[in-house]
Write an enzyme that holds these catalytic residues in place. Structure first.
Site, PDB file in Angstrom:
ATOM      1  N   ARG A  81     -88.240 -23.242   3.984  1.00  0.00           N
ATOM      2  CA  ARG A  81     -87.409 -22.216   3.344  1.00  0.00           C
ATOM      3  C   ARG A  81     -85.934 -22.499   3.589  1.00  0.00           C
ATOM      4  O   ARG A  81     -85.094 -22.320   2.698  1.00  0.00           O
ATOM      5  CB  ARG A  81     -87.804 -20.825   3.856  1.00  0.00           C
ATOM      6  CG  ARG A  81     -87.090 -19.701   3.121  1.00  0.00           C
ATOM      7  CD  ARG A  81     -87.680 -18.346   3.439  1.00  0.00           C
ATOM      8  NE  ARG A  81     -87.530 -18.010   4.852  1.00  0.00           N
ATOM      9  CZ  ARG A  81     -88.136 -16.974   5.439  1.00  0.00           C
ATOM     10  NH1 ARG A  81     -88.945 -16.193   4.733  1.00  0.00           N
ATOM     11  NH2 ARG A  81     -87.959 -16.721   6.714  1.00  0.00           N
ATOM     12  N   LYS A 184     -82.089 -17.249   2.079  1.00  0.00           N
ATOM     13  CA  LYS A 184     -81.891 -16.431   3.286  1.00  0.00           C
ATOM     14  C   LYS A 184     -80.455 -16.624   3.770  1.00  0.00           C
ATOM     15  O   LYS A 184     -80.183 -17.423   4.663  1.00  0.00           O
ATOM     16  CB  LYS A 184     -82.903 -16.804   4.362  1.00  0.00           C
ATOM     17  CG  LYS A 184     -83.184 -15.639   5.325  1.00  0.00           C
ATOM     18  CD  LYS A 184     -84.413 -15.896   6.166  1.00  0.00           C
ATOM     19  CE  LYS A 184     -84.590 -14.828   7.228  1.00  0.00           C
ATOM     20  NZ  LYS A 184     -85.107 -13.557   6.712  1.00  0.00           N
ATOM     21  N   GLU A 220     -87.798  -5.428  -2.954  1.00  0.00           N
ATOM     22  CA  GLU A 220     -88.111  -5.499  -1.526  1.00  0.00           C
ATOM     23  C   GLU A 220     -87.253  -4.532  -0.747  1.00  0.00           C
ATOM     24  O   GLU A 220     -86.410  -3.834  -1.304  1.00  0.00           O
ATOM     25  CB  GLU A 220     -87.946  -6.922  -1.005  1.00  0.00           C
ATOM     26  CG  GLU A 220     -86.540  -7.469  -1.033  1.00  0.00           C
ATOM     27  CD  GLU A 220     -86.408  -8.746  -0.200  1.00  0.00           C
ATOM     28  OE1 GLU A 220     -86.779  -8.727   0.973  1.00  0.00           O
ATOM     29  OE2 GLU A 220     -85.913  -9.745  -0.748  1.00  0.00           O
TER      30      GLU A 220
HETATM   31  C1  LIG Z   1     -86.242 -12.868   6.397  1.00  0.00           C
HETATM   32  C2  LIG Z   1     -86.402 -11.853   5.312  1.00  0.00           C
HETATM   33  C3  LIG Z   1     -87.634 -11.265   5.012  1.00  0.00           C
HETATM   34  C4  LIG Z   1     -88.881 -11.499   5.830  1.00  0.00           C
HETATM   35  O1  LIG Z   1     -89.290 -12.822   5.803  1.00  0.00           O
HETATM   36  P1  LIG Z   1     -90.307 -13.353   6.930  1.00  0.00           P
HETATM   37  O2  LIG Z   1     -90.399 -14.805   6.636  1.00  0.00           O
HETATM   38  O3  LIG Z   1     -91.577 -12.655   6.738  1.00  0.00           O
HETATM   39  O4  LIG Z   1     -89.680 -13.050   8.241  1.00  0.00           O
HETATM   40  C5  LIG Z   1     -87.699 -10.383   3.937  1.00  0.00           C
HETATM   41  N1  LIG Z   1     -86.603 -10.082   3.205  1.00  0.00           N
HETATM   42  C6  LIG Z   1     -85.399 -10.604   3.480  1.00  0.00           C
HETATM   43  C7  LIG Z   1     -84.240 -10.222   2.649  1.00  0.00           C
HETATM   44  C8  LIG Z   1     -85.259 -11.523   4.530  1.00  0.00           C
HETATM   45  O5  LIG Z   1     -84.052 -12.022   4.798  1.00  0.00           O
END
Ligand SMILES: *Cc1c(COP(=O)(O)O)cnc(C)c1O
Length: 343
Positions: A81, A184, A220
């Site tokens: 990722r 991210k 989300e």
């Molecule tokens: C990191 C993150 C998540 C959760 O991702 P995981 O890989 O399950 O920890 C969900 N939404 C956002 C915006 C994130 O930055």
């Protein structure tokens, strides 16, 4: 050495541990990097990470098993990722091997800080990739820092899983269509601070963001993905290019289908169609699963299973995933990376 840490009452707070990993990218390549005791980053005041947000981060955990071993959960997925995020922001990719070896080295060097199995805590790792160097024009950096630091964190739900309530945001989006929602990056979080604070002030644990183009579908939560369990026991989670692809979410999709025997799919989740869900949750590395009690959507308030009790499928998913992470339940092939410690 015995540490003076109250393992049972850890929160999610920064702790300056003895070691972190740092590598530098310069002249088109990464150096080998290594552990350092210096918790301060040294970078140019003109670093693009500071001015134009050319930065990315990750989050993953190391767990102590009942037999006192230490293991990482799916670090290869975090590495991949981070590589996708790097491509979106014109940053050099951190090779998977460098990423995983760095994560293991940080865990090993700070192994005394991995909370005991019984405490329910874990060692949280924070990888960070930032554009640095003397560049002030709007262009990608020539030099980069990749670092991973760590801290022990507590079990999110001390008294057991508890549902909380969320509120749908219509005034604010966390990401734009075709923007950086799937990357991210800190910028998405900067955009979510104000709506997040307004939600907290109004008594909700966080915001549910809708798809930025039409504001009709759930995307989300600010830092966690959404899932629902339909009345006929199907696991459903939104599919959209502006959602951050949560590793926890993809793990739950797999477990729902292969361990719980449910139908599991990604698709549209219309915010005006919440009636079809009997349970819902937010999922991510930090909390694993936060059961959602109710969602305030304009003047409508929808309660899923209950505002105080956790639904049975949410609980099963939680137990299965945490069991795998802590080594009590057999993991699907390739999910667990042991960290060898010579104690
Ligand atoms: C990191 C993150 C998540 C959760 O991702 P995981 O890989 O399950 O920890 C969900 N939404 C956002 C915006 C994130 O930055």
């Amino acid at each position: 050495m015995t540490l003076n840490i109250d393992w049972e009452n850890l929160g999610f707070t920064y702790m300056n541990l003895p070691y972190r990993f740092i590598a530098h990218f310069k002249d088109g390549q990464w150096d080998n990097g290594g552990l350092t005791e210096d918790a301060t980053l040294h970078l140019s005041e003109s670093s693009p990470a500071l001015h134009y947000g050319q930065q990315a981060f990750e989050g993953l955990k190391a767990y102590r098993t009942k037999s006192c071993e230490i293991q990482l959960f799916r670090p290869d997925q975090n590495a991949e990722r981070l590589q996708r995020t790097a491509r979106r922001l014109l940053m050099p990719e951190v090779p998977t091997e460098l990423f995983i070896n760095a994560a293991k080295a940080v865990v090993k060097a700070n192994h005394q800080y991995v909370p005991p199995y019984e405490s329910g805590g874990s060692l949280y790792l924070r990888p960070l990739l930032i554009g640095v160097g003397d560049v002030i024009g709007v262009q990608p950096a020539q030099e980069y820092i990749f670092t991973i630091f760590a801290m022990p964190v507590g079990n999110y739900f001390k008294g057991g899983l508890t549902p909380t309530n969320f509120i749908v945001s219509r005034d604010f989006d966390r990401a734009a269509p075709h923007g950086t929602g799937a990357a991210k990056v800190g910028g998405n979080y900067a955009a979510s601070l104000l709506p997040g604070q307004k939600a907290h002030d109004a008594g909700y644990s966080d915001v549910i963001y809708l798809d930025p183009a039409t504001h009709t579908k759930i995307e989300e939560v600010g830092s966690a993905n959404f899932f629902g369990i339909t009345k006929d026991n199907e696991f459903v989670t939104p599919l959209s290019p502006s959602i951050l692809p949560s590793i926890t979410k993809y793990s739950l999709l797999y477990l729902a289908e292969h361990r719980l025997g449910l139908k599991a799919s990604e698709g549209d989740v219309y915010v005006d169609d919440l009636e079809k869900f009997s349970e819902a949750g937010a999922c991510g590395t930090a909390a694993v699963i936060s059961p959602i009690g109710g969602i305030q959507n304009g003047d409508n308030y929808h309660v899923f299973y209950s505002e105080t009790e956790v639904g049975p499928i949410t609980r099963q998913l939680y137990n299965e995933l945490v069991g795998i992470q802590k080594g009590d339940v057999t993991a699907p092939e390739g999910w667990i990376y042991k960290v060898e410690i010579d104690e």
